[in-house]
Scaffold this motif. Structure first.
Motif, short mmCIF file in Angstrom:
data_model
loop_
_atom_site.label_atom_id
_atom_site.label_comp_id
_atom_site.label_asym_id
_atom_site.label_seq_id
_atom_site.Cartn_x
_atom_site.Cartn_y
_atom_site.Cartn_z
N MET A 93 5.45 -6.04 3.53
CA MET A 93 5.24 -7.45 3.19
C MET A 93 3.77 -7.75 2.95
O MET A 93 3.40 -8.48 2.01
N CYS A 94 2.90 -7.17 3.78
CA CYS A 94 1.46 -7.40 3.61
C CYS A 94 0.95 -6.76 2.32
O CYS A 94 0.07 -7.33 1.65
N ILE A 95 1.48 -5.60 1.97
CA ILE A 95 1.09 -4.95 0.71
C ILE A 95 1.49 -5.82 -0.47
O ILE A 95 0.71 -5.99 -1.42
N ALA A 96 2.70 -6.37 -0.43
CA ALA A 96 3.15 -7.25 -1.52
C ALA A 96 2.25 -8.47 -1.64
O ALA A 96 1.88 -8.87 -2.76
N LEU A 97 1.87 -9.06 -0.51
CA LEU A 97 0.99 -10.23 -0.55
C LEU A 97 -0.40 -9.86 -1.05
O LEU A 97 -1.00 -10.60 -1.84
N LYS A 98 -0.90 -8.72 -0.61
CA LYS A 98 -2.23 -8.29 -1.04
C LYS A 98 -2.27 -8.05 -2.54
O LYS A 98 -3.21 -8.47 -3.22
N GLU A 99 -1.25 -7.37 -3.06
CA GLU A 99 -1.23 -7.07 -4.49
C GLU A 99 -1.05 -8.34 -5.32
O GLU A 99 -1.53 -8.42 -6.45
N ALA A 100 -0.38 -9.33 -4.75
CA ALA A 100 -0.14 -10.57 -5.49
C ALA A 100 -1.35 -11.49 -5.49
O ALA A 100 -1.64 -12.14 -6.51
N PHE A 101 -2.09 -11.54 -4.37
CA PHE A 101 -3.15 -12.54 -4.24
C PHE A 101 -4.55 -11.96 -4.03
O PHE A 101 -5.54 -12.62 -4.34
N PHE A 102 -4.65 -10.73 -3.51
CA PHE A 102 -5.98 -10.15 -3.23
C PHE A 102 -6.07 -8.72 -3.77
O PHE A 102 -6.41 -7.79 -3.02
N PRO A 103 -5.77 -8.49 -5.03
CA PRO A 103 -5.80 -7.12 -5.55
C PRO A 103 -7.23 -6.57 -5.56
O PRO A 103 -8.16 -7.22 -6.03
N ALA A 104 -7.38 -5.38 -4.99
CA ALA A 104 -8.69 -4.73 -4.95
C ALA A 104 -8.48 -3.26 -4.61
O ALA A 104 -7.64 -2.93 -3.77
N PRO A 105 -9.23 -2.36 -5.25
CA PRO A 105 -9.11 -0.93 -4.92
C PRO A 105 -9.67 -0.65 -3.53
O PRO A 105 -10.56 -1.35 -3.04
N ASN A 106 -9.15 0.38 -2.90
CA ASN A 106 -9.63 0.79 -1.58
C ASN A 106 -10.54 2.00 -1.75
O ASN A 106 -10.10 3.07 -2.17
N LEU A 107 -11.79 1.85 -1.40
CA LEU A 107 -12.77 2.93 -1.58
C LEU A 107 -12.80 3.89 -0.40
O LEU A 107 -13.56 4.86 -0.42
N ALA A 108 -11.98 3.64 0.62
CA ALA A 108 -11.98 4.48 1.82
C ALA A 108 -10.67 5.23 2.01
O ALA A 108 -10.42 5.74 3.10
N GLY A 109 -9.87 5.32 0.97
CA GLY A 109 -8.60 6.02 1.10
C GLY A 109 -7.56 5.48 0.15
O GLY A 109 -7.88 4.91 -0.89
N MET A 110 -6.30 5.64 0.51
CA MET A 110 -5.20 5.23 -0.32
C MET A 110 -5.17 3.72 -0.53
O MET A 110 -5.41 2.95 0.40
N ASP A 111 -4.91 3.29 -1.76
CA ASP A 111 -4.72 1.87 -2.02
C ASP A 111 -3.48 1.37 -1.30
O ASP A 111 -2.58 2.15 -0.94
N ALA A 112 -3.43 0.08 -1.08
CA ALA A 112 -2.25 -0.52 -0.46
C ALA A 112 -1.14 -0.60 -1.50
O ALA A 112 -1.10 -1.52 -2.32
N ASN A 113 -0.24 0.38 -1.48
CA ASN A 113 0.82 0.43 -2.47
C ASN A 113 2.04 1.15 -1.90
O ASN A 113 2.11 1.44 -0.70
N ILE A 114 2.99 1.44 -2.76
CA ILE A 114 4.25 2.06 -2.35
C ILE A 114 4.02 3.45 -1.76
O ILE A 114 4.68 3.85 -0.79
N VAL A 115 3.08 4.19 -2.33
CA VAL A 115 2.81 5.55 -1.85
C VAL A 115 2.31 5.52 -0.41
O VAL A 115 2.63 6.41 0.39
N LEU A 116 1.53 4.51 -0.06
CA LEU A 116 1.04 4.37 1.30
C LEU A 116 2.21 4.27 2.28
O LEU A 116 2.18 4.88 3.36
N LEU A 117 3.24 3.53 1.90
CA LEU A 117 4.42 3.41 2.76
C LEU A 117 5.13 4.76 2.90
O LEU A 117 5.57 5.13 3.99
N GLY A 118 5.26 5.49 1.78
CA GLY A 118 5.90 6.80 1.84
C GLY A 118 5.13 7.77 2.71
O GLY A 118 5.72 8.51 3.50
N TRP A 119 3.80 7.75 2.58
CA TRP A 119 2.98 8.63 3.40
C TRP A 119 3.03 8.19 4.86
O TRP A 119 2.99 9.03 5.77
N GLY A 120 3.14 6.88 5.08
CA GLY A 120 3.29 6.38 6.44
C GLY A 120 4.56 6.90 7.09
O GLY A 120 4.57 7.23 8.29
N CYS A 121 5.63 6.99 6.33
CA CYS A 121 6.89 7.56 6.85
C CYS A 121 6.69 9.01 7.27
O CYS A 121 7.22 9.44 8.31
#
Length: 216
Positions: A93-121
């Protein structure tokens, strides 16, 4: 029987910190932060739960109940799995909100996206298979399995960060905002979910076998 034990786990064994860690899915709003670290705290919550249960004599109490002995590790692991899934849902839910209202690349690792959730699993599944079977082999000792699981978790976190920073071409299709390369990202997500289910199921089976041999 397992459901009854699970109802016992939440009021008697749930550590307050584990509830707070569920909300750490909001880490994705921190600028330029290794978001994968949020999943470490889910493991820390499981450690706190097992530690407080040990100090309160919960395992001994569980063995006095009219249930199969293996219901004890099953209920404990299922409670931790529920908390892990809650954290993943919070992160989604936070990733969806971030991509909708605060889109910004992450310079310290994986961007907040679907792949982050998969890697989290993958990270959560790795924690489960490393921590629970060893813990239930000797429930009096929680530090050793947690240290081992933590090493594995941070190796996976470090691998993700390293690939994003040192080999951007490798993650070119993944370390991007959604919905770019959506089909490739969904493949990673579903693969991560499948691996999480498999590793957690193995942890459950091994924990039951280990605990059945423990003499409390």
């Amino acid at each position: 029987m397992t459901l009854a034990m699970l109802k016992k786990e939440f009021p008697l064994c749930l550590h307050p910190a584990a509830i707070v860690f569920v909300l750490f899915g909001a880490f994705v709003f921190i600028p330029n932060y290794p978001y994968e670290v949020m999943f470490f705290f889910s493991g820390l919550g499981a450690y706190f739960i097992c530690l407080s249960a040990r100090e309160n004599g919960d395992l001994e109490f569980g063995c006095t109940l009219p249930v199969n002995k293996t219901a004890i590790p099953v209920a404990r692991i299922l409670m931790c799995v529920i908390l892990q899934l809650a954290q993943l849902l919070t992160a989604a839910m936070c990733i969806a909100l971030k991509e909708a209202f605060f889109p910004a690349p992450n310079l310290a690792g994986m961007d907040a996206n679907i792949v982050l959730l998969g890697w989290g699993c993958v990270i959560l599944g790795a924690f489960n298979i490393c921590f629970f079977p060893i813990h239930f082999r000797d429930p009096k000792k929680t530090g050793k399995p947690f240290c081992l699981a933590t090493v594995v978790v941070f190796l996976l976190i470090g691998l993700s960060v390293m690939l994003c920073t040192l080999s951007p071409s490798f993650w070119a299709g993944f370390d991007t905002p959604d919905p770019q390369n959506i089909f490739a990202k969904l493949t990673v997500l579903f693969s991560g979910i499948a691996l999480y289910v498999w590793l957690t199921a193995c942890a459950l089976i091994l924990s039951c076998k280990a605990f059945s041999k423990v003499d409390l």
